[in-house]
Design a protein around this motif. Structure first.
Motif, mmCIF file in Angstrom:
data_model
loop_
_atom_site.group_PDB
_atom_site.id
_atom_site.type_symbol
_atom_site.label_atom_id
_atom_site.label_comp_id
_atom_site.label_asym_id
_atom_site.label_seq_id
_atom_site.Cartn_x
_atom_site.Cartn_y
_atom_site.Cartn_z
ATOM 1 N N GLY A 1 1.362 7.760 -5.983
ATOM 2 C CA GLY A 1 0.093 8.479 -6.056
ATOM 3 C C GLY A 1 -1.093 7.569 -6.294
ATOM 4 O O GLY A 1 -2.180 8.022 -6.646
ATOM 5 N N TYR A 2 -0.909 6.240 -6.097
ATOM 6 C CA TYR A 2 -2.018 5.315 -6.326
ATOM 7 C C TYR A 2 -2.594 4.839 -5.001
ATOM 8 O O TYR A 2 -1.859 4.365 -4.134
ATOM 9 N N ASP A 3 -3.903 4.977 -4.851
ATOM 10 C CA ASP A 3 -4.571 4.530 -3.633
ATOM 11 C C ASP A 3 -5.011 3.077 -3.819
ATOM 12 O O ASP A 3 -5.938 2.804 -4.586
ATOM 13 N N ALA A 4 -4.339 2.142 -3.126
ATOM 14 C CA ALA A 4 -4.642 0.714 -3.286
ATOM 15 C C ALA A 4 -5.872 0.367 -2.446
ATOM 16 O O ALA A 4 -5.780 -0.251 -1.381
ATOM 17 N N THR A 5 -7.046 0.756 -2.939
ATOM 18 C CA THR A 5 -8.299 0.666 -2.179
ATOM 19 C C THR A 5 -8.608 -0.747 -1.696
ATOM 20 O O THR A 5 -8.963 -0.951 -0.532
ATOM 21 N N ARG B 1 -6.284 -1.879 1.069
ATOM 22 C CA ARG B 1 -6.572 -1.207 2.348
ATOM 23 C C ARG B 1 -7.815 -1.812 2.980
ATOM 24 O O ARG B 1 -7.909 -1.990 4.188
ATOM 25 N N GLY C 1 1.176 4.105 -2.829
ATOM 26 C CA GLY C 1 0.949 5.494 -2.429
ATOM 27 C C GLY C 1 2.076 6.416 -2.864
ATOM 28 O O GLY C 1 1.849 7.572 -3.234
ATOM 29 N N VAL D 1 0.848 -1.189 0.000
ATOM 30 C CA VAL D 1 0.000 0.000 0.000
ATOM 31 C C VAL D 1 0.890 1.249 0.000
ATOM 32 O O VAL D 1 0.639 2.217 -0.722
ATOM 33 N N THR D 2 1.981 1.197 0.790
ATOM 34 C CA THR D 2 2.898 2.341 0.863
ATOM 35 C C THR D 2 3.572 2.575 -0.488
ATOM 36 O O THR D 2 3.652 3.716 -0.966
#
Ligand code: UGA
Length: 407
Positions: free
Chosen positions: A246-250, A253, A243, A239-240
């Motif tokens: 700039g990608y939100d690993a929805t 998470r 991020g 996830v980090t």
């Protein structure tokens, strides 16, 4: 504690195939391929702490005087191969030119604790990534007896596919594998919660689901959430990494959030049944993050015990291997399950040790002052538990309605 490992170590030491030294130089002089297996624990911000990898890479670089293949077995963030190359380059002795001095290969590890020896000798696949084909050839040679199943005790029908790819792809396979497995468990835990609401049975749902080979039956056991030193750390590192771009690993998470919620199930159920937790005696059966190991890293049991103790409960636990929990000073570790259940208002099965299938339920009942058994891993036979006058509740198969299903 790892089944089979002691014998394997003894055999290696006795035959001379395995030697130990504290001198990096000595180890390097005697080898062509060097596996980096140091830990990469989570740093406070969720990224992987690479200080051990840096230290190992520097000490290797400082004594490189002929070509070596450096293999990263440690789970290192995607992109570490090139980064490692630069660290080793900067540590090379004066006069050694970086070009051709060494090659880096990523060779992720897929073995599970408790079955590590077996998983290593009979892998589902061996993955290796590098930008240098000759280095991949060298590592493939090391694995040949395993891939072709030609070692003593091999299973010729268990030949393992060998995947040769780039550094970044090999590094990503590791994180994607653990992320998928953790997501699969969070998925079935979410289905378990829905099962409770609608009156379905998650064990039967999982069996039927697993018959579809596109889904597969393994890793569909609902429970109190996943733990251990890998899933949480690797998901958070992935996830980090996403991020940082700039990608939100929805989805990833959400898998973590579902897991955090699942671990709160015990305290929710205790509040529902016992109302006031303060002063209650609660017994936990199983402390390790899964059976077959004494590992307590990110074990759901430790978090569950801590939250019950914070709520004022007196918690006693039993585990076949774990005899103390240094991170949880108020948790009493009992010598056997019956001592843990002494005057308990409720017994919670947290880790599905097969030993607990042999519990003398009548004895357990006679030691308790309450009658609630929460089977957090759906291990026990509900009929047998109820037959001795205890109340049984499992995960995803009772009529219990969770009051708070919000994340
Ligand atoms: C995991 C992976 O399975 C290995 O492939 C990987 O190599 C390893 O991490 C690693 O990265 O080093 P491990 O952590 O030893 O192995 O344990 P698992 O058997 O995967 O179990 C992890 C957690 O999931 C445990 O807490 C277990 O209780 C839980 N789990 C597992 C479930 O709740 N339900 C299931 O159906 C399966």
């Amino acid at each position: 504690f790892e089944p089979g490992l002691d014998d394997l170590l003894a055999a290696g030491v006795n035959s001379g195939a395995l030697r130990f030294t504290a001198g990096v130089e000595e180890a390097m002089a005697a080898s062509d391929v060097v596996f980096l297996c140091v830990g990469t624990p989570p740093a406070p911000d969720g990224s992987a702490d690479m200080s051990h990898v840096v230290a190992a890479a520097r000490s290797i670089g400082a004594c490189l005087d002929r070509h070596h293949v450096l293999v990263t077995k440690s789970t290192v963030p995607i992109g570490s191969g090139r980064w490692l190359t630069s660290i080793v380059e900067d540590a090379l002795p004066a006069g050694v030119h970086p070009d051709g001095a060494f090659s880096v290969v990523s060779n992720p590890e897929f073995l599970r604790e408790g079955s590590a020896v077996n998983d290593f000798l009979f892998p589902d696949r061996v993955v290796m990534g590098s930008d240098d084909d000759r280095a991949l050839d060298a590592v493939a040679e090391v694995y040949r007896p395993i891939v072709e199943q030609t070692f003593a005790g091999a299973h010729p029908d268990r030949r393992a596919p060998l995947v040769r790819t780039t550094l970044a792809t090999a590094e990503t396979v590791k994180y994607a594998s653990n992320a998928f497995l953790a997501t699969k468990i969070s998925f079935i835990n979410e289905i378990a919660n829905v099962c409770e609401l609608v009156g379905a049975d998650v064990s039967e749902v999982a069996s039927a689901l697993g018959l579809d080979p596109r889904i597969g039956s393994r890793f569909l056991e609902a429970g109190l959430g996943w733990g251990g030193s890998c899933f949480g750390k690797d998901l958070s590192a992935l996830v980090t990494t996403a991020g940082q771009y700039g990608y939100d690993a929805t989805l990833l998470r959400a898998a973590v959030q579902v897991n955090e919620r699942q671990r709160r199930l015990v305290i929710e159920r205790m509040r529902h049944h016992l109302k006031i937790i303060q002063g209650r005696r609660i017994a936990l059966l199983g402390l390790a993050f899964k059976p077959g190991t004494d590992d307590l890293r990110d074990a759901p049991a430790v978090e569950i015990a801590a939250s019950l103790i914070r709520a004022g409960a007196f918690v006693r636990a039993h585990d076949p291997l774990v005899k103390a929990v240094p991170d949880c000073p108020n948790l009493v570790v009992a010598a056997d399950p019956y001592a843990a259940a002494e005057r308990a208002d409720a017994v919670v099965l947290v880790t599905e040790w097969p030993d607990y299938l042999a519990l003398d339920l009548a004895e357990l009942r006679s030691r308790m002052r309450g009658d609630l058994v929460l089977d957090g891993r759906n291990l026990l036979d509900p009929g047998a538990v109820e037959a001795v006058g205890l109340r049984y509740e499992g995960v995803g198969r009772s009529t219990f309605t969770r009051e708070s299903l919000s994340v």
